[in-house]
Scaffold this motif. Structure first.
Motif, PDB file in Angstrom:
ATOM      1  N   GLN A  11     -15.924  -2.010  -2.582  1.00 27.57           N
ATOM      2  CA  GLN A  11     -14.963  -0.857  -2.510  1.00 27.57           C
ATOM      3  C   GLN A  11     -13.530  -1.575  -1.646  1.00 27.57           C
ATOM      4  N   ASN A  29      -7.294  -4.128  -3.921  1.00 24.77           N
ATOM      5  CA  ASN A  29      -7.747  -2.878  -3.874  1.00 24.77           C
ATOM      6  C   ASN A  29      -8.781  -2.812  -5.111  1.00 24.77           C
ATOM      7  N   SER A  31     -12.392  -2.527  -6.790  1.00 22.01           N
ATOM      8  CA  SER A  31     -13.497  -1.515  -6.552  1.00 22.01           C
ATOM      9  C   SER A  31     -14.678  -1.764  -7.718  1.00 22.01           C
ATOM     10  N   SER A  69     -11.795  -5.143   3.096  1.00 25.73           N
ATOM     11  CA  SER A  69     -12.242  -4.422   2.244  1.00 25.73           C
ATOM     12  C   SER A  69     -12.655  -3.188   2.899  1.00 25.73           C
TER      13      SER A  69
END
Length: 329
Positions: A11, A29, A31, A69
């Motif tokens: 994530q 970013n 995920s 993260s």
């Protein structure tokens, strides 16, 4: 997907690399999750961040790269805070990786047997005889004849297809829960490529391994994936079950990629394939909005701002100002 079912739960993964021109945001970013027995394919053009994502999961990033993260969980264990010793214990044991080019991944100065048995002895505290028996078992499983004799050979004495099979056997030596395959068939001819992909699919089904397959070949994705994540400029633009992505791609970039592939029975003989105009933007410096907007036929001024993420009940999601129903292939 229930997060408790995930072997790997990523994530908000970011990878930043210091360069003389500034910070390069190689992964932004990102995920995704992968369950036991599931294959997730990371797809995209060269330089989109696929390999950096896989290397960050294994803790093999170059020194100048920084990983961050919100969550990086493997079998419920937080990898983002794990000590180096713990990562070393997991890597090659519960987490394994097949690299893109086996001739550079295998050490030319050591025999196949020495390279297969080394980390099995280390992780399992096994004897040399036990490690040799395990190596022969795995070489047989990946379809290498005369396995016992192969252990005494060096990498240069094997063909490209055999070297790749050795890499697969090496990755499976300790019975991993997660297998990451970084374009494992790219350097092989079409016939051997098909054999390697079929082998990976069969072994995964037999052993119940969670697999992340890195590729730029959508034909490979169609044959082997359960879920697919489309990457562009370090981000995941669209993700979901492979049958939904291929039947109804929602993001313009995914549509552009699929339009470049000839479809038997639909693409006219001698007809033109689709193309995506423009070039990938630089990932150095501040990045805002949709990275694909300069190449997108649907781009609007609002694309330069924060881009929403849409989703369906079937688990398909995409990052775009349009909700998907408005976008036509």
């Amino acid at each position: 997907m229930n997060q408790q079912d995930a072997v790997l739960d990523v994530q908000g993964l970011n990878v930043d690399i210091d360069t003389p021109r500034g910070v390069l945001h190689a992964v932004r970013n990102v995920s995704f999750q992968v369950r036991r027995g599931e294959t997730l394919c990371l797809v995209g053009e060269s330089g989109c961040g696929k390999s950096m994502t896989s290397l960050s999961l294994m803790g093999l990033l170059p020194r100048q790269a920084r990983r961050s993260s919100r969550k990086l969980s493997f079998m419920g264990e937080d990898l983002s805070t794990a000590k180096k010793g713990r990562i070393n214990a997991l890597r090659g044991d519960k987490m394994a990786m097949i690299f893109q080019e086996p001739m550079t991944a295998l050490n030319p100065a050591y025999t196949i047997g020495e390279q297969l048995t080394e980390h099995y002895i280390h992780h399992r505290r096994a004897s040399a005889a036990q490690a040799r028996a395990r190596a022969i078992e795995l070489l047989d499983k990946v379809g290498i004849a005369s396995a016992g004799q192969r252990l005494g050979q060096y990498p240069h004495q094997l063909s490209g297809g055999l070297r790749q099979r050795v890499m697969i056997a090496m990755a499976l030596m300790c019975g991993p829960e997660l297998l990451i395959a970084d374009e494992p068939s790219t350097a092989l001819d079409v016939t051997i490529q098909a054999q390697i992909l079929r082998l990976l699919a069969d072994l995964q089904q037999e052993l119940g391994i969670a697999m992340v397959l890195i590729t730029h070949d959508l034909g490979v994705v169609a044959r082997i994936a359960d879920r697919v994540a489309i990457m562009y400029a370090g981000e995941i633009m669209e993700e979901g079950p492979v049958e939904h992505i291929f039947a109804r791609p929602r993001h313009p970039y995914t549509q552009g990629l699929l339009s470049c592939i000839p479809v038997p029975g639909h693409t006219p003989h001698g007809g033109k394939l689709g193309t995506i105009p423009g070039v990938v933007p630089s990932l150095i410096g501040d990045l805002q909005g949709c990275a694909f907007r300069e190449r997108c036929a649907y781009a609007e001024p609002s694309c330069a701002r924060t881009v929403p993420i849409h989703g369906t009940a079937e688990g398909q999601s995409w990052r775009c100002i349009r909700n998907g129903a408005e976008v036509t292939a």
